[in-house]
Design an enzyme around this catalytic site. Structure first.
Site, PDB file in Angstrom:
ATOM      1  N   ILE A  60      29.603   9.842  17.173  1.00 52.81           N
ATOM      2  CA  ILE A  60      28.647   8.761  16.937  1.00 52.81           C
ATOM      3  C   ILE A  60      27.258   9.349  16.689  1.00 52.81           C
ATOM      4  O   ILE A  60      26.813  10.237  17.417  1.00 52.81           O
ATOM      5  CB  ILE A  60      28.553   7.837  18.180  1.00 52.81           C
ATOM      6  CG1 ILE A  60      29.946   7.360  18.602  1.00 52.81           C
ATOM      7  CG2 ILE A  60      27.633   6.653  17.918  1.00 52.81           C
ATOM      8  CD1 ILE A  60      30.015   6.915  20.046  1.00 52.81           C
ATOM      9  N   CYS A  61      26.603   8.848  15.657  1.00 56.08           N
ATOM     10  CA  CYS A  61      25.234   9.267  15.403  1.00 56.08           C
ATOM     11  C   CYS A  61      24.300   8.214  15.976  1.00 56.08           C
ATOM     12  O   CYS A  61      24.048   7.190  15.354  1.00 56.08           O
ATOM     13  CB  CYS A  61      25.032   9.422  13.889  1.00 56.08           C
ATOM     14  SG  CYS A  61      23.339   9.705  13.428  1.00 56.08           S
ATOM     15  N   ALA A  62      23.843   8.425  17.191  1.00 58.49           N
ATOM     16  CA  ALA A  62      22.936   7.469  17.835  1.00 58.49           C
ATOM     17  C   ALA A  62      21.909   8.254  18.623  1.00 58.49           C
ATOM     18  O   ALA A  62      22.257   9.144  19.394  1.00 58.49           O
ATOM     19  CB  ALA A  62      23.719   6.542  18.762  1.00 58.49           C
TER      20      ALA A  62
END
Ligand SMILES: [Zn+2]
Ligand SMILES: [Zn+2]
Ligand SMILES: [Zn+2]
Ligand SMILES: [Zn+2]
Ligand SMILES: [Zn+2]
Ligand SMILES: [Zn+2]
Lengths: 153, 573
Positions: A92-94
């Site tokens: 996840i890119c967060a």
């Protein structure tokens, strides 16, 4: 240091097993203070209505000073949600999982953030360069330096 | 660049150029700096080299200790803090935020100090919108838990760093953060939930955490992440801990604070084009080299420098290559390394240390730096690099270094051309890799030489000082192999013509001298010949030194005169 992480996780464990646990979040597996599996659903009218996902949390002894490694479970039972910030291997890119992490955040806080990330999605698609990323991605998503193009997550 | 010189006598042309420039000098004062930048720079170099302080292939530089750089930093911080009337902690944060650009900082600060202070993490942001949005649980909890320590205005603080947790909270999710400490109970740190912690610390924002959590957090930021910007641990706060806060929190861990100071020095150095941090592991020295600070200067100089910690900490000021890549300029050196990397598989076999004797096919292993090989079995003497007979290498007409381009000219179809181009590349790569390999083998050579020196002391009446000539020879061979190595990268890209041929003549002369000395170093020692050996080796060392000097000097002058024409378009030329 280990004692902080144990005390914090014990507290978060209790919270997730109580009626304070956020809606749509369910602790599936927490045999130790290293790896937890949590079921996550997005409630209401969203693109992910009726879909069920699972999140894997990995903690190191420095938690919560260092962020947990969080990714969607991808196996026979679960798939990673089709989302512009979620790679097909579950990474996840967060920003809150990387640079934006604060030791005040917690497992439930991360779950709720990701719920809202899914809820606000307008188009189901994979991130740009998904295939290339997945081919070379490290096992631990924390080893990836993501560029956050969107500061709402 | 070289076209100006093609039709005239070279020496005469050089003099003309010098006179031109001197004449220009007088006019320069009337012309703006910007217009004359390039020429002025060239002037500088020429004037400098004529001063005779250093050789034309060397640059002026200065090594600075970490303390010396810290003194520079302090000067900037003091300057800013005195003109703005702020404490040095805030001045340092502002400078770091502006990448140590004082002029820009002053300009921006004059324009809007409030927004700059917020952006730099010096002060908290005021509420952005007066609209009565739903306050998130995180915020209200955080403010209530610490309200006692805060001024009233701080409780409504809001910064641009928002998490989705906050937004999600607006959609009425239940608890999303660790439970807040009870309003009236004793302070409970929201990170460790350890209510036995009695000492709490907070930045000016008032977000309180226990001292132990701060310590762990700051240590982890510095040690694990190498970060000198230590943001407040609260989710929605972007204040950055000033030096004094970091120092007092780490009062019992001096080593970590020192690392913090080093990180700030590194940041300062990386923002200043006149400075470069020594790339050697755990070295904390900095080199200052203003003459190589601009990109355009790298078209005419190779800024090899070394730090004050050790002369072996040699590196290029202009590019990331460790070590000395003279005589070839940075952009061409990088081009070559890239090519070698791309073609590494094709060329890998060359690097191997064993080859087959071309006469008897027995396997021959190279274990010294010398290229003159003798097959143990059939006694065939040959050159390791070109596999040709060694007897030809001493004669004037033979050149092992020059690539014979016949096949390239004759190549008619695409396949033949591509084979010719690979052969051409391999010719240069082969020699490049061989010098690198031989230089590496010089570690063995050192050991062998040292043993010989001990032997000599026993078998002759020479003192330890007097046998140092052998060590000097080894040093010189290693140094010149580095030069030779890079001459092959240079020759690969040089356009054909007279200049290239002259360059290759110098290359050949240096190479022969080095191989001769190398061979002498590996010759056996007989007690009765030690005086002759000593004389011979000393003479040859001096000769090698001279050949190296000639080559470096000629290439350096060639850059200044614009004499070198390249086969490729080189970045910045
Ligand atoms: Zn604490
Ligand atoms: Zn704060
Ligand atoms: Zn150094
Ligand atoms: Zn360089
Ligand atoms: Zn043989
Ligand atoms: Zn040869």
């Amino acid at each position: 240091m280990g004692s902080i992480s144990a005390r914090r996780l014990a507290k978060e464990y209790k919270e997730l097993n109580s009626d304070e646990c956020p809606v749509g979040i369910k602790l599936l597996q927490a045999d130790d203070f290293e790896t937890w599996i949590i079921a996550i659903e997005v409630l209401g009218e969203t693109l992910y209505k009726d879909e069920k996902f699972a999140l894997k949390f990995r903690f190191d002894p420095q938690y919560p000073i260092s962020s947990p490694a969080v990714q969607f479970v991808v196996d026979e039972k679960y798939q990673a949600p089709l989302h512009p910030h979620v790679y097909s291997n579950g990474h996840i890119c967060a920003s809150i999982l990387g640079e934006g992490w604060s030791p005040v955040l917690s497992v439930p806080a991360v779950c709720v953030t990701l719920q809202s990330m899914l809820a606000s999605c307008k188009k189901k698609e994979r991130p740009e360069g998904n295939d290339r990323y997945v081919r070379f991605a490290p096992d631990n998503p924390k080893k990836t330096k993501f560029m956050y193009d969107d500061d709402t997550v | 660049m070289s076209s100006d010189y093609e039709f005239s006598d070279e020496d005469a042309e050089y003099y003309d150029e010098d006179e031109d420039m001197e004449a220009q000098d007088d006019e320069d004062s009337a012309i703006s700096d910007d217009e004359m930048d390039a020429d002025a720079f060239k002037d500088d170099l020429i004037v400098d080299s004529s001063r005779g302080k250093r050789k034309v292939y060397e640059v002026d530089f200065e090594s600075m200790s970490q303390d010396a750089v810290q003194a520079l930093i302090k000067k900037d911080v003091d300057h800013i803090s005195s003109i703005f009337g702020i404490d040095s902690g805030a001045a340092s944060l502002l400078l770091r935020h502006m990448n140590w650009n004082k002029e820009k900082l002053i300009e921006k600060y004059m324009d809007n100090p409030t927004s700059l202070n917020i952006a730099a993490g010096v002060t908290v942001a005021p509420p952005p919108t007066p609209s009565p949005t739903v306050t998130s649980p995180i915020r209200s909890q955080a403010s209530s838990s610490t309200a006692r320590a805060k001024s009233p205005s701080v409780t409504t603080k809001r910064t641009t760093r928002r998490t989705a947790a906050e937004q999600a909270a607006k959609s009425k999710s239940p608890v999303i953060a660790p439970e807040p400490p009870k309003e009236l109970g004793p302070f409970v740190c929201p990170i460790c939930f350890d209510d036995t912690q009695t000492i709490t610390l907070a930045l000016p924002c008032g977000d309180q955490f226990c001292e132990s959590c701060w310590k762990i957090f700051i240590t982890s930021k510095i040690r694990d992440e190498g970060d000198h910007c230590i943001r407040c641990m609260a989710t929605d706060c972007s204040l950055i801990a000033p030096d004094s806060f970091v120092q007092s929190t780490l009062s019992d861990d001096h080593a970590t604070f020192e690392r913090y100071e080093e990180l700030i020095v590194r940041h300062f150095v990386s923002c200043n084009s006149n400075l470069k941090f020594c790339p050697y592991p755990s070295c904390t020295h900095t080199v200052s080299c203003p003459s190589a600070a601009s990109k355009s200067s790298l078209a005419t100089i190779v800024p090899t420098v070394y730090c004050g910690a050790s002369a072996t900490h040699r590196f290029c000021f202009g590019c990331p290559i460790d070590g000395d890549h003279r005589p070839v300029i940075c952009s061409v050196a990088k081009l070559w390394l890239k090519k070698c990397q791309d073609d590494s598989e094709t060329a890998n076999w060359i690097k191997s240390n064993t080859k087959e004797c071309s006469k008897c096919q027995s396997t021959i292993e190279k274990n010294g730096g010398c290229n003159h090989m003798t097959c143990k079995k059939c006694k065939y003497e040959f050159c390791w690099v070109c596999m040709g007979p060694w007897t030809e290498h001493g004669t004037a007409w033979y050149s092992c270094n020059r690539y014979d381009d016949k096949s390239g000219v004759e190549a008619r179809d695409a396949q033949a051309r591509s084979r010719a181009s690979l052969e051409r590349y391999l010719h240069y790569y082969n020699r490049w890799a061989n010098h690198e390999q031989s230089a590496k083998l010089s570690v063995d050579l050192y050991a062998k030489t040292e043993k010989k020196m001990e032997e000599m002391q026993i078998t002759s009446d020479l003192t330890w000082i007097e046998v140092q000539f052998a060590k000097k020879a080894v040093d010189e061979v290693e140094k010149c192999r580095m030069t030779l190595k890079w001459t092959y990268a240079m020759a690969y890209y040089l356009a054909k013509g007279n200049e290239k041929e002259m360059f290759e003549d110098n290359q050949r002369d240096l190479e022969r001298a080095v191989e001769d000395l190398s061979e002498l170093l590996e010759s056996p020692i007989e007690p009765e010949t030690i005086p002759t050996l000593r004389q011979k080796m000393t003479d040859k060392t001096v000769y090698v030194q001279k050949r190296n000097e000639i080559l470096l000097e000629d290439t350096a002058k060639g850059y200044l005169d614009g004499r070198w024409a390249w086969d490729v378009t080189v970045d910045g030329l």
